[in-house]
Design an enzyme around this catalytic site. Structure first.
Site, short mmCIF file in Angstrom:
data_model
loop_
_atom_site.label_atom_id
_atom_site.label_comp_id
_atom_site.label_asym_id
_atom_site.label_seq_id
_atom_site.Cartn_x
_atom_site.Cartn_y
_atom_site.Cartn_z
N HIS A 1 0.81 -1.22 0.00
CA HIS A 1 0.00 0.00 0.00
C HIS A 1 0.85 1.27 0.00
CE1 HIS A 1 -3.66 2.08 0.02
NE2 HIS A 1 -4.32 1.41 0.96
N ASP B 1 -2.40 2.00 -4.51
CA ASP B 1 -3.63 2.35 -3.80
C ASP B 1 -4.68 1.27 -4.00
OD1 ASP B 1 -2.58 4.76 -2.89
OD2 ASP B 1 -3.19 5.84 -4.71
#
Length: 566
Positions: free
Chosen positions: A539, A543
């Site tokens: 992450h 995204d």
């Protein structure tokens, strides 16, 4: 004639190294392949062997100096040659990295620096050195960044006859397990390194003599060179930040660039981490062990306070409840078996990945009915025609390659504060072995046809199981696919294979009732072949929206398969 000692290239993407310690001083005699100095790069800490026998007549780069590859750092001369005064010690000064020109390539691994053993990185043949007493069998270098190996099994015993290129012993490194062939025909007259021993590259581990050669004794049995596991009944005391001894000397902290990066990413104070390396040097294991015990430090501070410091303090002040509170734990029954070299490496890699990447997982259900019917119809003819079984993995791999082309961020990796978008798609295929797990890589998969992918997967998987992989075939991946579904799992949440950004987990294929809606909006229930695919992603650079788009495109490609399978 004097021999220049140069800074070796320790990997294709490494262009400098820091000299952390000289193991010899000017005027000392040194043998060829004897450890001469220690270096540290952002990938590895290593001892560099001497390229020649003689006398160390000059040191050109002091401890702590960072120099570019192929720079002369010392000179070795004959016994009668003049000795030059050593370069004075200097504090390490960060050297500005020199980026390679756009029209140039890094030094090839095929032309190694003299300070590095000349064994080709991709070969698994044991180098030979013929002496009057027979042929020395040495630990081969199994890759550019590999400098030691553990002998896991001798396939011959002293006194046995052996043919040239016949498997002689098995080794384990942090990249591959491999069988090492004999460099010559004859009789195994001596074994110098017992099973379980970890030795440096170019170390003589055995001797092969002629048919009439005398037999020498086998090396005494040795325990595996893995770290001794802690016994449950004797907890290892943990040094707290208040009692941790300072690392290094004169206030100077000895650590590698990799350790400093771990400290920076996790807000650790290196001064509070006890170093177990040479001269108090902080190793990667020291940093990760401290991080595992104390957690990340606070943002904006250099300290690494334990994540639950308030709780720990309160617990320390609380009165003991009963006499049993301080009693040692009773030992548990059962066998205590040291981890194998591969298992130890897997353990370290998994913890390192969890500490490095911000793991997030996204699971999608995919209707594989169309592909299941194609496979059922074609699998017999396919194997007869092409010599390879038609499994579901080539379908999933081809679909993943299609999606990686459309979304290159999923095929990228993080380098410091920058993102590396890889030129090729190198797909790692996780292979479960009886003794561990390995991830061989199908290189430049985007250039292969469906049949090429099928053959590539079958090839590397088979050679992984038979210990025939070359070291570079187990590294350089940009995206990994793992298939726990073969054991009946619905889905899993796999750990990212560093330094990659994402990993695709393949669940089991099951027949399930599914609601289908036709063009007029009418719903019906049908039995379909359903699989669950999990994308584990970092992450920090991917995204959730990008991961969702990737998986939606993967689902669409598989459910509407229209590609020729060859």
């Amino acid at each position: 004639m004097p021999t220049d000692v140069i800074m070796p290239q320790m990997g294709e993407s490494i262009f400098e190294g820091t000299i952390t310690k000289w193991l010899k001083k000017v005027g000392d005699s040194v043998q060829r392949d004897e450890p001469l100095f220690e270096i540290s790069t952002d990938k590895v800490d290593a001892e560099i062997p001497s390229p020649a026998a003689g006398v160390l007549t000059e040191i050109k780069a002091a401890e702590g100096t960072t120099v570019q590859i192929n720079t002369v750092v010392a000179v070795i001369g004959g016994a009668g040659e003049a000795v030059v005064k050593s370069t004075p010690a200097a504090a390490p000064a960060p050297a500005a990295p020199v980026a390679p020109k756009a029209d140039s390539k890094p030094a090839s691994a095929a032309t190694p620096a003299p300070a590095v053993a000349p064994t080709p990185a991709a070969t698994t043949s044991a180098p030979e050195a013929t002496t009057s007493g027979g042929t020395n069998v040495v630990m081969p270098q199994m890759g550019e960044s590999i400098f030691e190996g553990t002998i896991t099994k001798w396939l011959k015993k002293v006194g046995d006859s052996v043919q040239r290129d016949e498997p002689l012993f098995e080794i384990s490194t942090d990249k591959v397990d491999a069988e090492i062939p004999s460099p010559a025909a004859g009789v195994l007259t001596e074994i110098k390194a017992a099973e379980g021993t970890t030795v440096q590259i170019n170390t003589v581990v055995a001797v092969i003599g002629g048919v009439a050669g005398g037999s020498a004794s086998t090396a005494p049995a040795a325990k595996p060179a893995a770290a001794t596991p802690a016994v449950a009944s004797k907890p290892v005391p943990v040094a707290t930040p208040a009692t941790a001894p300072p690392t290094g000397t004169a206030g100077r902290i000895h650590s590698s660039p990799l350790v400093r990066r771990i400290a920076k990413d996790n807000h650790l104070d290196l001064a509070k981490i006890p170093g177990t390396g040479a001269g108090g040097r902080i190793t990667k294991e020291d940093a990760l062990g401290y991080l595992g015990q104390h957690g990340e430090g606070q943002h904006g501070e250099g300290s690494a306070a334990p994540a639950a410091s308030a709780t720990s303090t309160a617990a320390a002040k609380a009165p003991a409840v009963g006499a049993s509170a301080s009693a040692p734990l009773a030992p548990l029954s059962g066998d205590l078996v040291p981890m194998s070299k591969m298992r130890s490496i897997i353990a370290k890699r998994m913890v390192e990945s969890k500490h490095t990447s911000a793991h997030v997982h996204s699971v999608f259900k995919v209707d594989m009915t169309r592909i299941a019917r194609i496979r059922e119809r074609e699998k017999s003819k396919y194997e007869q025609r092409n010599g390879v079984k038609l499994t579901y993995m080539p379908f999933i791999t081809r679909a993943a390659i299609h999606c990686l082309r459309k979304m290159p961020i999923v095929n990228a990796s993080l380098e410091g504060d920058a993102i590396r978008y890889h030129q090729h798609i190198n797909v790692g295929i996780a292979v479960a072995l009886d003794w561990g797990l390995i991830v061989p890589v199908v290189k430049q998969a985007e250039e292969r046809s469906f049949l090429g992918i099928a053959r590539g997967i079958a090839d590397v998987a088979e050679r992984a199981r038979s210990k025939k992989l070359k070291p570079d075939e187990a590294s350089g991946g940009t995206f990994t696919i793992t298939n726990p579904g073969i054991f009946g799992e619905q889905f899993g949440t796999p750990v990212i294979n560093q330094p990659e950004t994402a990993i695709l987990g393949v669940g089991g294929l099951f027949k399930e009732p599914v609601v289908l809606t036709d063009a007029e909006g009418n719903d019906t229930i049908a039995i379909r072949h359903i699989i669950r695919l999990t994308l584990g992603f970092d992450h920090r650079i991917i995204d959730g929206a990008e991961a969702g788009k990737f998986m939606a495109e993967l689902k669409k490609y598989l459910e509407n398969w229209n590609e020729d399978i060859g």
